[in-house]
Design a protein around this motif. Structure first.
Motif, PDB file in Angstrom:
ATOM      1  N   SER A 113      -4.633  11.622  12.062  1.00 39.64           N
ATOM      2  CA  SER A 113      -3.670  11.096  13.027  1.00 39.64           C
ATOM      3  C   SER A 113      -2.815  10.026  12.353  1.00 39.64           C
ATOM      4  O   SER A 113      -3.277   9.320  11.456  1.00 39.64           O
ATOM      5  CB  SER A 113      -4.384  10.496  14.239  1.00 39.64           C
ATOM      6  N   PRO A 114      -1.551   9.895  12.777  1.00 42.78           N
ATOM      7  CA  PRO A 114      -0.704   8.847  12.211  1.00 42.78           C
ATOM      8  C   PRO A 114      -1.311   7.452  12.384  1.00 42.78           C
ATOM      9  O   PRO A 114      -1.218   6.618  11.490  1.00 42.78           O
ATOM     10  CB  PRO A 114       0.604   8.976  12.989  1.00 42.78           C
ATOM     11  N   ASP A 115      -1.959   7.207  13.521  1.00 39.96           N
ATOM     12  CA  ASP A 115      -2.586   5.909  13.757  1.00 39.96           C
ATOM     13  C   ASP A 115      -3.694   5.641  12.735  1.00 39.96           C
ATOM     14  O   ASP A 115      -3.816   4.526  12.222  1.00 39.96           O
ATOM     15  CB  ASP A 115      -3.165   5.823  15.168  1.00 39.96           C
ATOM     16  N   ASN A 142      -6.225  -1.555   3.737  1.00 42.35           N
ATOM     17  CA  ASN A 142      -6.394  -1.489   2.293  1.00 42.35           C
ATOM     18  C   ASN A 142      -5.218  -2.061   1.508  1.00 42.35           C
ATOM     19  O   ASN A 142      -5.054  -1.749   0.326  1.00 42.35           O
ATOM     20  CB  ASN A 142      -6.661  -0.044   1.878  1.00 42.35           C
ATOM     21  N   LEU A 143      -4.404  -2.905   2.136  1.00 38.32           N
ATOM     22  CA  LEU A 143      -3.256  -3.486   1.436  1.00 38.32           C
ATOM     23  C   LEU A 143      -3.669  -4.188   0.145  1.00 38.32           C
ATOM     24  O   LEU A 143      -2.998  -4.088  -0.866  1.00 38.32           O
ATOM     25  CB  LEU A 143      -2.519  -4.468   2.341  1.00 38.32           C
ATOM     26  N   ALA A 145      -2.066   4.924   9.256  1.00 39.99           N
ATOM     27  CA  ALA A 145      -1.469   3.585   9.227  1.00 39.99           C
ATOM     28  C   ALA A 145      -2.548   2.503   9.221  1.00 39.99           C
ATOM     29  O   ALA A 145      -2.468   1.542   8.443  1.00 39.99           O
ATOM     30  CB  ALA A 145      -0.539   3.397  10.422  1.00 39.99           C
ATOM     31  N   SER A 146      -3.571   2.661  10.048  1.00 30.94           N
ATOM     32  CA  SER A 146      -4.655   1.664  10.100  1.00 30.94           C
ATOM     33  C   SER A 146      -5.363   1.548   8.759  1.00 30.94           C
ATOM     34  O   SER A 146      -5.621   0.442   8.277  1.00 30.94           O
ATOM     35  CB  SER A 146      -5.673   2.029  11.181  1.00 30.94           C
ATOM     36  N   MET A 147      -5.679   2.691   8.150  1.00 26.22           N
ATOM     37  CA  MET A 147      -6.369   2.662   6.867  1.00 26.22           C
ATOM     38  C   MET A 147      -5.493   2.045   5.773  1.00 26.22           C
ATOM     39  O   MET A 147      -5.975   1.286   4.932  1.00 26.22           O
ATOM     40  CB  MET A 147      -6.830   4.055   6.467  1.00 26.22           C
ATOM     41  N   ALA A 161       0.868  -1.173   0.000  1.00 29.14           N
ATOM     42  CA  ALA A 161       0.000   0.000   0.000  1.00 29.14           C
ATOM     43  C   ALA A 161       0.903   1.220   0.000  1.00 29.14           C
ATOM     44  O   ALA A 161       1.867   1.297   0.749  1.00 29.14           O
ATOM     45  CB  ALA A 161      -0.906   0.020   1.229  1.00 29.14           C
ATOM     46  N   ASP A 162       0.578   2.147  -0.841  1.00 32.73           N
ATOM     47  CA  ASP A 162       1.344   3.377  -0.962  1.00 32.73           C
ATOM     48  C   ASP A 162       0.399   4.519  -0.618  1.00 32.73           C
ATOM     49  O   ASP A 162      -0.584   4.731  -1.299  1.00 32.73           O
ATOM     50  CB  ASP A 162       1.863   3.499  -2.393  1.00 32.73           C
ATOM     51  N   SER A 163       0.664   5.195   0.466  1.00 33.54           N
ATOM     52  CA  SER A 163      -0.207   6.274   0.911  1.00 33.54           C
ATOM     53  C   SER A 163       0.419   7.613   0.558  1.00 33.54           C
ATOM     54  O   SER A 163       1.485   7.948   1.065  1.00 33.54           O
ATOM     55  CB  SER A 163      -0.408   6.162   2.429  1.00 33.54           C
TER      56      SER A 163
END
Length: 95
Positions: free
Chosen positions: A46-48, A57-58, A51-53, A19-21
């Motif tokens: 938030s960073p959390d 969505n990987l 990261a969770s999203m 996953a590329d955010s």
């Protein structure tokens, strides 16, 4: 051209997922170190949450964009010539 964060994972079959955010307003120390008041940033996440999203969505990769706001920004940057997009991104860092 991409300045996003990447998260990689392997599933139980050994298949790798990435996953590329894309960059966006994430509530880290970076804005404060640049003299930016985080309260002035649109769609701050938030960073959390980011990261969770991304982890959730990987399988929807290779690029995951966490909000419609960032989808519009990302699409606009992709539509520009590379030099113009890099200049626009640099201006946001200097503002």
């Amino acid at each position: 051209m991409h300045l996003g964060d990447k998260i990689a994972s392997s599933d139980s079959n050994g298949e790798r997922h990435l996953a590329d955010s894309p960059p966006g307003a994430t509530d880290t120390e970076a804005p404060r170190l640049q003299g930016i008041d985080p309260a002035t940033l649109q769609d701050l996440m938030s960073p959390d949450d980011v990261a969770s999203m991304a982890l959730e969505n990987l399988r929807n990769g290779p690029t995951y964009i966490p909000s419609e706001h960032y989808r519009m920004v990302f699409d606009a940057l992709l539509a520009m010539p590379r030099d113009d997009a890099l200049t626009a991104m640099a201006r946001t860092l200097q503002a």
